[in-house]
Design an enzyme around this catalytic site. Sequence first.
Site, PDB file in Angstrom:
ATOM      1  N   TYR A 169       6.739  -9.993   6.868  1.00  0.00           N
ATOM      2  CA  TYR A 169       6.648  -8.553   7.091  1.00  0.00           C
ATOM      3  C   TYR A 169       7.246  -8.200   8.451  1.00  0.00           C
ATOM      4  O   TYR A 169       7.274  -9.032   9.370  1.00  0.00           O
ATOM      5  CB  TYR A 169       5.187  -8.088   7.069  1.00  0.00           C
ATOM      6  CG  TYR A 169       4.589  -7.939   5.694  1.00  0.00           C
ATOM      7  CD1 TYR A 169       4.625  -6.715   5.028  1.00  0.00           C
ATOM      8  CD2 TYR A 169       3.969  -9.007   5.060  1.00  0.00           C
ATOM      9  CE1 TYR A 169       4.057  -6.560   3.767  1.00  0.00           C
ATOM     10  CE2 TYR A 169       3.407  -8.872   3.796  1.00  0.00           C
ATOM     11  CZ  TYR A 169       3.450  -7.640   3.158  1.00  0.00           C
ATOM     12  OH  TYR A 169       2.906  -7.504   1.911  1.00  0.00           O
ATOM     13  N   ASP A 213       0.817  -1.204   0.000  1.00  0.00           N
ATOM     14  CA  ASP A 213       0.000   0.000   0.000  1.00  0.00           C
ATOM     15  C   ASP A 213       0.857   1.262   0.000  1.00  0.00           C
ATOM     16  O   ASP A 213       2.080   1.207   0.198  1.00  0.00           O
ATOM     17  CB  ASP A 213      -0.927   0.010   1.229  1.00  0.00           C
ATOM     18  CG  ASP A 213      -2.015  -1.052   1.146  1.00  0.00           C
ATOM     19  OD1 ASP A 213      -2.343  -1.475   0.027  1.00  0.00           O
ATOM     20  OD2 ASP A 213      -2.532  -1.441   2.213  1.00  0.00           O
TER      21      ASP A 213
END
Length: 248
Positions: free
Chosen positions: A109, A51
């Site tokens: 992540y 994003d």
Amino acid sequence: MRYFLDISYKGTSYHGWQFQKNAHTLQAEIENAISRLLGVQTPIMASGRTDAGVHAKQQIAHFDTVESIDVEKLEFRLNRFFTRDITINSIVEVKPDAHARFNANERAYEYYINQKKNPFLQELSYYFPNPLKVELMNEAASKLLGTQDFESFSKVKTEVNNFICNITKARWQIENDSLVFHVTANRFLRGMVRALVGTLLEVGLGKLTVEDFIKIIEHKDRTAAGRAVPPKGLFLSKVTYPSSVYSN
């Protein structure tokens, strides 16, 4: 011929990975550079979208060429072409049917929280000075392990067939002056990591118990979970593939 690009980038100045009309995106920037240097329009496909404002220590994308290329020369020329926000770490030939998205085994992540104000980390971590009970956050994070439905942590408007993910690692660690959440899974839903972090912070603040956290997972409703933390602390850190995708 098909090649994998190993890319690092700072996402602060970009509207995410995915190409968008009238927006500055990483996919558009990299596609444009490769196309110009190869002299032909060259689409790229990444392991997944990040994003706006999200960074990557390792993003993998594939592209095709008609003929074999000098990968070292292209890597050098791309790194001269890009701004300091993007680095090509390597380019490797892979098998013709290797796919950066569909062949990925796992994605990892990291989310960085800075509890001491630091002007040099403003774009790379989330400043959160409130005292946190990290032990409780790790106890709650352990409940994420395994194959489960994570709809409670997914953005509402998303086109997926299911919300099932297999999380193999979920743990908070203190690293230098940062508190870092490490999470690894076979797949992630849109907004999932930021929602997980926001909800785990509620546990660390004492606003939610570990039992509450378990109920949120079971509830399968995004409104039951905590807020999404800012994108600036999030890094795609590693993407792994089976050895079978690489050319001999």
